[in-house]
Structures are given as C-alpha cells and as structure tokens.
Design a protein around this motif. Structure first.
Motif, PDB file in Angstrom:
ATOM      1  N   SER A   1       0.799  -1.218   0.000  1.00 55.95           N
ATOM      2  CA  SER A   1       0.000   0.000   0.000  1.00 55.95           C
ATOM      3  C   SER A   1       0.833   1.269   0.000  1.00 55.95           C
ATOM      4  N   ALA A   2       2.118   1.171   0.367  1.00 59.56           N
ATOM      5  CA  ALA A   2       2.928   2.381   0.517  1.00 59.56           C
ATOM      6  C   ALA A   2       4.031   2.496  -0.543  1.00 59.56           C
ATOM      7  N   GLY A   3       3.917   1.758  -1.606  1.00 60.99           N
ATOM      8  CA  GLY A   3       4.875   1.873  -2.699  1.00 60.99           C
ATOM      9  C   GLY A   3       5.968   0.831  -2.664  1.00 60.99           C
ATOM     10  N   GLY A   4       6.609   0.602  -1.539  1.00 63.18           N
ATOM     11  CA  GLY A   4       7.676  -0.374  -1.410  1.00 63.18           C
ATOM     12  C   GLY A   4       7.399  -1.316  -0.258  1.00 63.18           C
ATOM     13  N   LEU A   5       8.093  -2.477  -0.264  1.00 60.05           N
ATOM     14  CA  LEU A   5       7.837  -3.473   0.771  1.00 60.05           C
ATOM     15  C   LEU A   5       8.245  -2.982   2.155  1.00 60.05           C
ATOM     16  N   ARG A   6       9.319  -2.186   2.242  1.00 57.52           N
ATOM     17  CA  ARG A   6       9.750  -1.690   3.555  1.00 57.52           C
ATOM     18  C   ARG A   6       8.691  -0.763   4.157  1.00 57.52           C
ATOM     19  N   ASP A   7       8.203   0.171   3.334  1.00 54.79           N
ATOM     20  CA  ASP A   7       7.166   1.087   3.820  1.00 54.79           C
ATOM     21  C   ASP A   7       5.856   0.349   4.087  1.00 54.79           C
ATOM     22  N   GLY A   8       5.551  -0.626   3.222  1.00 54.22           N
ATOM     23  CA  GLY A   8       4.345  -1.419   3.429  1.00 54.22           C
ATOM     24  C   GLY A   8       4.419  -2.226   4.716  1.00 54.22           C
ATOM     25  N   PHE A   9       5.616  -2.751   5.012  1.00 57.57           N
ATOM     26  CA  PHE A   9       5.798  -3.495   6.251  1.00 57.57           C
ATOM     27  C   PHE A   9       5.587  -2.588   7.464  1.00 57.57           C
TER      28      PHE A   9
END
Length: 454
Positions: A414-422
């Motif tokens: 939801s936030a563009g990248g997996l780190r931000d999504g995590f």
C-alpha cells in the motif's frame, strides 16, 4: 497396553502436534520462491497460507465431536493419511491452484489430527497429575512447532527448494501411518450424533468470510465474487445459529457464545492471531523481496520473535499464579504493542540488528499471552463446556490468522515499497493489540479475578 507401546503412542501424538503447528508457519519462508518459481500473485501467496488456516478453522470446530463418534485412533489415522497425501500433492504441484487446493486438504487433515492426538496422548495416563503433564507436553510440542516453522522453512528452502517444505511431512507421515495401523490400540467411541448441519454451516461461514477478505483487495470490494462470498458467509452465520439451537449435541452450545467473558477472550485470541500470523506473512516477504535476504538468513532473523515463544509459554503459568490472568494478559498486551511500535521504527533502518532486538520482547510477550488467553477462556465457562469452548476459542484464533494474512497482503504493497508497506502492517498490528488491551481493561468478569490460576 505395554509401557513401550504407551511411549510410542505419546511420541506419535507429540510429533503430530508439532507437525500441525509447524505447517502453519513454515510456508512463510517459501513464499518468495513460490512467487518466482510458480509466478504467483500476492493473492495466490496469501492463499498458500490461508487455505491451510481456513480449512483448519472450519473443520476444527467439529473435529472434537468426530473424535468422540469415530474413536480417536480412527480419526487420527484418517487425519494423518489426509495430511500426508495432501503434503505430497503440495510438494509435486506445478501450479498455484493445485498447491492451494492441496493446502485446503492439508488443513482439514491437521484439524482431525489435533484433538485425536490429544486423546491418544492422555488415554494411558495413570492419574490426573500424569494427564495434566501429558497435556502440557502436547501443548509445548505445538508451541515448538509454531516457533520452529520459519527457521525450518528457511533452512529447507536454502538447502533444497520450496518443495522440501512439504516433502518433509511425507517422510515423517508414511512411517507414522504404517506404525499407527499396525500397533496403535483402539480407543472407545461415544454414542453421539455429530452435528453435521452445524459443521456444514460453520464451513460455509468461515470459507465465505476468508475468501471475500482475500479476494477483495485485488478484485474490488464490489466484485460479484466478493459480494457473493460475503453473502454466503452471512447465510452460513444464520444457518449455524439455527443449527446449533436445534441440535441435540451442538458444536457450540448457546451457553458458550452467550457468555460475555468467553466472547471477549475469543475476540482477543482472534486479534492476537491477526497480529502474529499477519506479521509472519509480511515479514517473510519484506526480508526476502524487500531486503534481499536469503531464506536461511530470513529464518534466522525470525528467531528473536519465534524462539522466545517457548520461554514465554513456560513462564506464563507461574506469572498468572502470582499476579492473576487479567494482570498478566494486560501487561503482555502492553509489552507486545510497544514492541511492535519498536519493530516498525527499526524496520526502516539499514542495519538489521536493531530489528532483531525489537523482536525479542515481541516474542516473549507473545509466548506469555497464548497460554494465558487459553486458560482465561476456559475459566469463563463451566467445566462441562470446556471441550466446546476450547474448540470455539481455537477456531476464533484461526479465523483471526486468516483475516490477518488477508489484510496484511494488500497493506504490504500500500505504501509503494515493501519496507514502507511493512511499516504500515506492523503499526496496524500494534493497533489491533491495543484494542485487545482495551478489552482486557474493560473486562471485569469472573475470569478476571486476580486469584485465578493458570
């Protein structure tokens, strides 16, 4: 029954409990490879986890009654055969639909194994003290399986490939089936009519709810298939309530779900599994696809979280005797919520050691919470309802796990990248834990007594 035969039955029951719970978490470290090798979408990867959880939850509610009707030995062997054969199909699958269909069957087999294994493990107990000790060992075996899943899955994927994650069940299951058929003693059956209508309605209810939750983010909440799934779940709920009121021996007696303290405990169990299993799913993908870690390295990083669960399990009873279940539950939820916020903050840093440190209190508090919630849920109802209450509590936890994976899948992107999504996923998990804490603080029923023991 000879001493050697008793030991063999107990050992097989403990191994089965380990296998059932290890398969609930072992697949998380194979998801990245499944995505690349079988070209799986995010929704298909969610189903690789949720198909098992879904059928496990749906069948679990009636598995105890089936054990009474068919006998523990027959139910156990049936579950072991279904679990082993479906594991072989998973290992040989060439497409995600085949794999996920086999995972559905695997979860059903696991649900049959769990209560029958407990009956077999305790059948030869000499007295009540020995019975309690065997129950503790059986529960500990399951906890060890849940904790070992990510590391074992990472190691198998690193040494072989994703197929080994499922093939290991066949290696253990085939000799276990042969031994069971040749040596396992029969167990008595009870003259009880199974609540088939309740089982069918529960399956429709849980299946429709989980299917709608998994498919909605990709297909859209207004998609015909999603709306049909939710309508089916609503119809299943109505049918289940009616079936339970009409059944002579209902799966879920009215006295269980009409008891407010029990309902609170069941909701807290669902919130915990929503958090824990959703976190495992999101963390496995974030570490491998977002951080570029291998399967084994990712499995090792899970150790601070899963490795301390067993330690928390051991401490839980003593803590509850000293402070009371409600105090332990509230403190554990507070620590877990704070630890998840720390996990969210450290997950954005380049070095991994701060994340590992933040996972330590999360794992320890999770280990304390599970047995405390379980014993508190049983304390809320009279002893005659403990079997039905246990099945209902565990079913609510499995449904929470399925919804957690279904929700965290789309949140991860939801936030563009997996780190931000995590980061988003972990903050949602912390929010769910805070809700559980509020329920603990608000609940002052009989089960909340500080004098209650674990």
């Amino acid at each position: 029954m000879s001493i050697e035969l008793k030991r063999g039955v107990v050992a097989l029951a403990l191994i089965s409990s380990f296998m059932v719970y290890v398969d609930g978490t072992i697949v998380n470290l194979a998801l990245a490879e499944l995505g690349s090798r079988l070209h799986a979408s995010r929704a298909e990867l969610e189903w690789a986890v949720n198909a098992y959880t879904l059928s496990f939850a749906a069948v679990m509610l009636g598995a105890g009654a089936l054990t009474d009707v068919l006998g523990a030995r027959r139910t156990f062997v049936t579950g072991l055969v279904v679990f082993t054969v479906s594991s072989a199909v998973c290992a040989a699958a060439g497409t995600m639909p085949v794999l996920n269909a086999a995972r559905l069957a695997q979860g059903a087999g696991a649900a049959l194994l769990l209560p029958s294994a407990l009956v077999l493990a305790t059948a030869g107990a000499a007295d009540e003290h020995a019975r309690h000790r065997l129950v503790g060992r059986w529960a500990a075996a399951g906890g060890m399986g849940m904790a070992a899943g990510p590391l074992l899955g990472g190691a198998l994927v690193a040494v072989a490939d994703w197929r080994a994650v499922f093939a290991v069940n066949v290696v253990i299951g085939v000799p276990a089936i042969v031994w069971s058929l040749r040596s396992m003693p029969s167990t008595p059956r009870r003259a009880r009519r199974p609540d088939l209508a309740g089982m069918a309605a529960a399956t429709v209810l849980i299946g429709g709810l989980v299917f709608g939750m998994v498919e909605a983010p990709a297909a859209g909440w207004g998609a015909p298939a999603v709306l049909s799934a939710f309508a089916l779940a609503a119809a299943g709920l109505v049918a289940f309530v009616r079936a339970e009121r009409a059944a002579a021996a209902p799966l879920l007696p009215t006295a269980v779900y009409a008891d407010r303290p029990f309902v609170v405990s069941a909701l807290q169990g669902a919130l915990f599994n929503f958090t824990f299993y959703g976190l495992l799913f999101a963390m496995g993908l974030m570490l491998q696809q977002g951080r570029g870690l291998g399967a084994l390295g990712s499995g090792l990083l899970f150790l601070p979280l899963t490795g301390l669960i067993a330690l928390g399990n051991v401490w839980a009873a003593a803590l509850a005797r000293r402070a009371g279940r409600r105090a332990v539950l509230g403190a554990g939820q507070l620590v877990l919520a704070a630890a998840l916020v720390a996990v969210a903050l450290t997950s954005t840093l380049s070095p991994l050691w701060p994340l590992a440190l933040a996972l330590l209190p999360a794992g320890l508090s999770a280990g304390v919470l599970v047995p405390t919630m379980t014993s508190r849920s049983l304390a809320a109802v009279r002893p005659a309802l403990h079997g039905a209450a246990s099945a209902a509590f565990n079913t609510s936890r499995q449904v929470g796990a399925a919804i957690g994976v279904a929700a965290f899948g789309p949140l991860l992107g939801s936030a563009g990248g997996l780190r931000d999504g995590f980061l988003v996923c972990v903050l949602v998990a912390a929010g769910a834990t805070v809700v559980a804490l509020v329920l603990t603080l608000a609940d002052r029923g009989p089960a909340a007594s500080a004098a209650a023991t674990a």
